[in-house]
Design a protein around this motif. Structure first.
Motif, PDB file in Angstrom:
ATOM      1  N   GLY A  75      41.809  49.407  65.488  1.00 20.25           N
ATOM      2  CA  GLY A  75      40.895  48.503  65.829  1.00 20.25           C
ATOM      3  C   GLY A  75      41.444  46.996  65.802  1.00 20.25           C
ATOM      4  O   GLY A  75      40.661  45.954  66.060  1.00 20.25           O
ATOM      5  N   ALA A  76      42.353  46.702  64.682  1.00 21.56           N
ATOM      6  CA  ALA A  76      42.715  45.320  64.534  1.00 21.56           C
ATOM      7  C   ALA A  76      43.165  44.309  65.546  1.00 21.56           C
ATOM      8  O   ALA A  76      43.457  44.755  66.402  1.00 21.56           O
ATOM      9  N   THR A  77      42.797  43.212  65.073  1.00 24.44           N
ATOM     10  CA  THR A  77      43.258  42.025  66.052  1.00 24.44           C
ATOM     11  C   THR A  77      44.064  41.045  65.584  1.00 24.44           C
ATOM     12  O   THR A  77      44.753  40.365  66.097  1.00 24.44           O
ATOM     13  N   CYS A  78      44.324  40.988  64.291  1.00 25.90           N
ATOM     14  CA  CYS A  78      45.154  40.081  63.385  1.00 25.90           C
ATOM     15  C   CYS A  78      45.485  40.718  61.998  1.00 25.90           C
ATOM     16  O   CYS A  78      44.835  41.429  61.586  1.00 25.90           O
ATOM     17  N   LEU A  79      46.658  40.159  61.537  1.00 23.52           N
ATOM     18  CA  LEU A  79      46.984  40.863  60.180  1.00 23.52           C
ATOM     19  C   LEU A  79      46.600  39.532  59.138  1.00 23.52           C
ATOM     20  O   LEU A  79      46.502  38.196  59.655  1.00 23.52           O
ATOM     21  N   ILE A  80      46.040  39.813  58.243  1.00 25.01           N
ATOM     22  CA  ILE A  80      45.858  39.113  57.039  1.00 25.01           C
ATOM     23  C   ILE A  80      46.750  38.935  55.875  1.00 25.01           C
ATOM     24  O   ILE A  80      47.197  40.095  55.406  1.00 25.01           O
ATOM     25  N   GLU A  81      47.117  37.914  55.521  1.00 21.98           N
ATOM     26  CA  GLU A  81      47.829  37.846  54.323  1.00 21.98           C
ATOM     27  C   GLU A  81      47.379  36.979  53.358  1.00 21.98           C
ATOM     28  O   GLU A  81      46.927  35.956  53.523  1.00 21.98           O
ATOM     29  N   VAL A  82      47.247  37.437  52.265  1.00 20.79           N
ATOM     30  CA  VAL A  82      46.414  36.480  51.071  1.00 20.79           C
ATOM     31  C   VAL A  82      47.630  36.363  49.646  1.00 20.79           C
ATOM     32  O   VAL A  82      48.383  37.275  49.496  1.00 20.79           O
ATOM     33  N   GLU A  83      47.618  35.330  49.778  1.00 21.42           N
ATOM     34  CA  GLU A  83      48.552  34.690  48.676  1.00 21.42           C
ATOM     35  C   GLU A  83      47.694  34.149  47.346  1.00 21.42           C
ATOM     36  O   GLU A  83      47.057  33.466  47.490  1.00 21.42           O
ATOM     37  N   VAL A  84      47.860  34.929  46.074  1.00 30.20           N
ATOM     38  CA  VAL A  84      47.293  34.441  44.978  1.00 30.20           C
ATOM     39  C   VAL A  84      48.413  33.853  44.122  1.00 30.20           C
ATOM     40  O   VAL A  84      49.426  34.507  43.704  1.00 30.20           O
ATOM     41  N   THR A  85      48.038  32.683  43.351  1.00 32.44           N
ATOM     42  CA  THR A  85      49.074  32.053  42.406  1.00 32.44           C
ATOM     43  C   THR A  85      48.141  31.594  41.434  1.00 32.44           C
ATOM     44  O   THR A  85      46.814  31.429  41.349  1.00 32.44           O
ATOM     45  N   GLY A  86      48.955  31.386  40.184  1.00 31.80           N
ATOM     46  CA  GLY A  86      48.302  30.706  39.066  1.00 31.80           C
ATOM     47  C   GLY A  86      47.664  31.616  38.049  1.00 31.80           C
ATOM     48  O   GLY A  86      46.880  31.322  37.227  1.00 31.80           O
ATOM     49  N   ALA A  87      47.727  33.057  38.470  1.00 28.24           N
ATOM     50  CA  ALA A  87      47.338  34.246  37.521  1.00 28.24           C
ATOM     51  C   ALA A  87      48.203  34.089  36.307  1.00 28.24           C
ATOM     52  O   ALA A  87      49.202  33.661  36.055  1.00 28.24           O
ATOM     53  N   HIS A  88      47.587  34.945  35.514  1.00 30.76           N
ATOM     54  CA  HIS A  88      48.275  35.314  34.115  1.00 30.76           C
ATOM     55  C   HIS A  88      49.719  35.957  34.371  1.00 30.76           C
ATOM     56  O   HIS A  88      50.823  35.753  33.766  1.00 30.76           O
ATOM     57  N   ASP A  89      49.738  37.060  35.185  1.00 32.93           N
ATOM     58  CA  ASP A  89      50.942  37.748  35.776  1.00 32.93           C
ATOM     59  C   ASP A  89      50.748  38.095  36.959  1.00 32.93           C
ATOM     60  O   ASP A  89      49.782  38.272  37.841  1.00 32.93           O
ATOM     61  N   GLU A  90      52.002  38.750  37.486  1.00 31.94           N
ATOM     62  CA  GLU A  90      52.139  39.176  38.883  1.00 31.94           C
ATOM     63  C   GLU A  90      51.147  40.418  39.293  1.00 31.94           C
ATOM     64  O   GLU A  90      50.316  40.217  40.161  1.00 31.94           O
ATOM     65  N   LEU A  91      50.866  41.259  38.317  1.00 35.29           N
ATOM     66  CA  LEU A  91      49.854  42.095  38.640  1.00 35.29           C
ATOM     67  C   LEU A  91      48.647  41.741  38.912  1.00 35.29           C
ATOM     68  O   LEU A  91      47.582  42.218  39.556  1.00 35.29           O
ATOM     69  N   SER A  92      48.045  40.739  37.854  1.00 37.51           N
ATOM     70  CA  SER A  92      46.874  40.159  38.039  1.00 37.51           C
ATOM     71  C   SER A  92      46.459  39.324  39.497  1.00 37.51           C
ATOM     72  O   SER A  92      45.774  39.687  40.065  1.00 37.51           O
ATOM     73  N   ALA A  93      47.612  38.838  39.812  1.00 32.32           N
ATOM     74  CA  ALA A  93      47.668  38.094  41.067  1.00 32.32           C
ATOM     75  C   ALA A  93      47.473  39.233  42.036  1.00 32.32           C
ATOM     76  O   ALA A  93      46.818  38.880  43.109  1.00 32.32           O
ATOM     77  N   ARG A  94      48.384  40.221  42.302  1.00 29.48           N
ATOM     78  CA  ARG A  94      48.352  41.078  43.324  1.00 29.48           C
ATOM     79  C   ARG A  94      46.564  41.955  43.369  1.00 29.48           C
ATOM     80  O   ARG A  94      46.311  42.169  44.395  1.00 29.48           O
ATOM     81  N   GLN A  95      46.275  41.865  42.127  1.00 31.02           N
ATOM     82  CA  GLN A  95      44.687  42.777  42.189  1.00 31.02           C
ATOM     83  C   GLN A  95      43.669  41.694  42.859  1.00 31.02           C
ATOM     84  O   GLN A  95      43.073  42.318  43.768  1.00 31.02           O
ATOM     85  N   ILE A  96      43.662  40.414  42.628  1.00 26.80           N
ATOM     86  CA  ILE A  96      43.112  39.493  43.228  1.00 26.80           C
ATOM     87  C   ILE A  96      43.285  39.547  44.646  1.00 26.80           C
ATOM     88  O   ILE A  96      42.407  39.580  45.589  1.00 26.80           O
TER      89      ILE A  96
END
Length: 413
Positions: A278-299
């Motif tokens: 049912g999707a009409t678009c792709l959503i891309e979320v980029e998070v920066t400034g976190a303590h590490d990559e794992l934390s950024a990906r979790q957000i």
């Protein structure tokens, strides 16, 4: 600039692979439903599988095979019946499937890996599978990638395929992949099904490590609906037919190969999120400034998976408060006064303070993304900064539309 180029051929682009896809009568629709991928020689095999406690027989089968032996030559995939929650008989059906295709190919059954997709609780239609195997083997071809990609899908609207090429040791090395998935996708091993072939020579331990990291940065960073499948399987073969020196330790060559493997997985993962039910678009979320990559990906994953964020994007409502709320509940500590949120080029929150922005233009951005007319086709970009750390990560999802409920309300009826 990437150290590789896109090529044609999909799963059979790497040297030494054939594939096939046929209609065996497993799906009520009469569409293609049985696929086979074959390496000319024994290949190093690696896999990442569902974390669900309710697992399909094919998942247990592959885990056992890969624990005993890090090699394989064939991957057999049926579509139509998940063969999950089917008890002992489902396990026996998996064993018989592996033995039947091994006999037809004249290879050991230990060299066969399996995958299934379809309705949970339904066993494979074994009569149809048995009858289809000779036809499937006869259809094997070095140009069979498209047929295989078509035979593994269920509710998908489109097939998903990619092939890339780079140079290692002055020789071309290729990685190809196909995948399926549209619903029951969440970043907890969310591939649904993904198959990758490579013609480099890699040690078993290194190949598994590469695949695990690539999965974390791709398939484990997408979400459609918050559900994890019983059948999630990502299987990768590396057969050494590029005739490049074996990669046995971390270094420049392993890093180049892993980067290309990750790019293949990310392309397929984004294709799954884009094709969400049912999707009409792709959503891309980029998070920066976190303590590490794992934390950024979790957000990032929490934002991409938020039903409220997904609903707002479907409604073309630039409601950044829902993005902030999702970031705040991700379980990652950060200072609210450092939070910054952008939707496309629209800066909405800076240093924890709301900003004035053109709401009509921001809504138009979401509308244009829905018809693929904005700068990056059908992608809605959400950019979030949570501080001054070095950690950055991405996640992908899709909007939540009325059609998602309709598709899943009628799935077995």
């Amino acid at each position: 600039m990437a150290d590789w180029q896109k090529i044609t051929g999909g799963i059979t682009a790497p040297r030494g692979y054939q594939a096939a896809g046929i209609t065996a009568g497993l799906k009520p629709s009469g569409l293609p439903d049985l696929a086979l991928i074959l390496s000319d020689v024994e290949a190093i095999a690696a896999g990442v599988f569902t974390t669900s406690q309710v697992k399909a027989a094919c998942v247990d089968y592959c885990r056992q095979r890969l624990q005993a032996k890090h090699n394989a030559r064939a991957i057999l995939c049926n579509a139509g019946q998940a063969n999950a929650a089917t008890g002992n008989q489902g396990w026996f059906d998996a064993l018989e499937s592996g033995m039947a295709i091994a006999q037809a190919l004249n290879i050991p059954s230990e060299s066969v890996l399996l995958a299934s997709t379809g309705v949970i609780g339904q066993r494979i239609k074994m009569d149809a599978l048995r009858s289809g195997i000779p036809k499937l083997v006869a259809a094997l071809s070095e140009t069979g990638s498209d047929a295989a990609a078509s035979a593994i899908i269920t509710t998908d609207l489109v097939t998903k395929s990619i092939a890339l090429e780079t140079t290692i040791g002055d020789r071309p090395v290729r990685i190809g992949g196909i995948a399926k998935g549209s619903g029951m996708i969440h970043p907890n091993m969310a591939t649904m099904l993904g198959f990758v072939t490579c013609d480099a020579a890699v040690s078993p331990a290194l190949w598994q490590q590469m695949l695990t990291r690539a999965a974390d940065r791709s398939f484990n960073s997408i979400t459609v609906d918050g559900d994890t499948s019983t059948n999630d399987s990502l299987i990768a073969l590396a057969n050494g037919q590029s005739r490049t020196p074996a990669i046995t330790e971390v270094g420049v060559e392993s890093e180049r190969l892993e980067a290309m493997l990750t790019a293949v997985c990310q392309h397929l993962a984004k294709a799954i999120a884009r094709d969400g039910e049912g999707a009409t678009c792709l959503i891309e979320v980029e998070v920066t400034g976190a303590h590490d990559e794992l934390s950024a990906r979790q957000i990032a994953k929490t934002i991409a998976g938020s039903s409220l964020v997904k609903s707002a994007i479907f409604g073309r409502d630039p409601n950044w408060g829902r993005i902030a709320a999702a970031a705040g509940r991700a379980g990652v500590p950060f200072h609210q006064e450092n939070l910054q949120i952008k939707l496309g080029d629209f800066l909405m929150l800076e240093n924890g303070q709301p900003l004035t922005f053109d709401r009509a233009a921001a809504s138009a951005y979401l509308k244009q993304a829905a018809i693929g007319a904005y700068l990056q086709e059908d992608t809605v970009l959400i950019t979030v900064s949570v501080g001054n750390g070095y950690g950055k990560g991405k996640a992908w999802g899709c909007d939540l539309s009325y059609d998602y409920v309709r598709i899943n309300a009628e799935y077995t009826t």
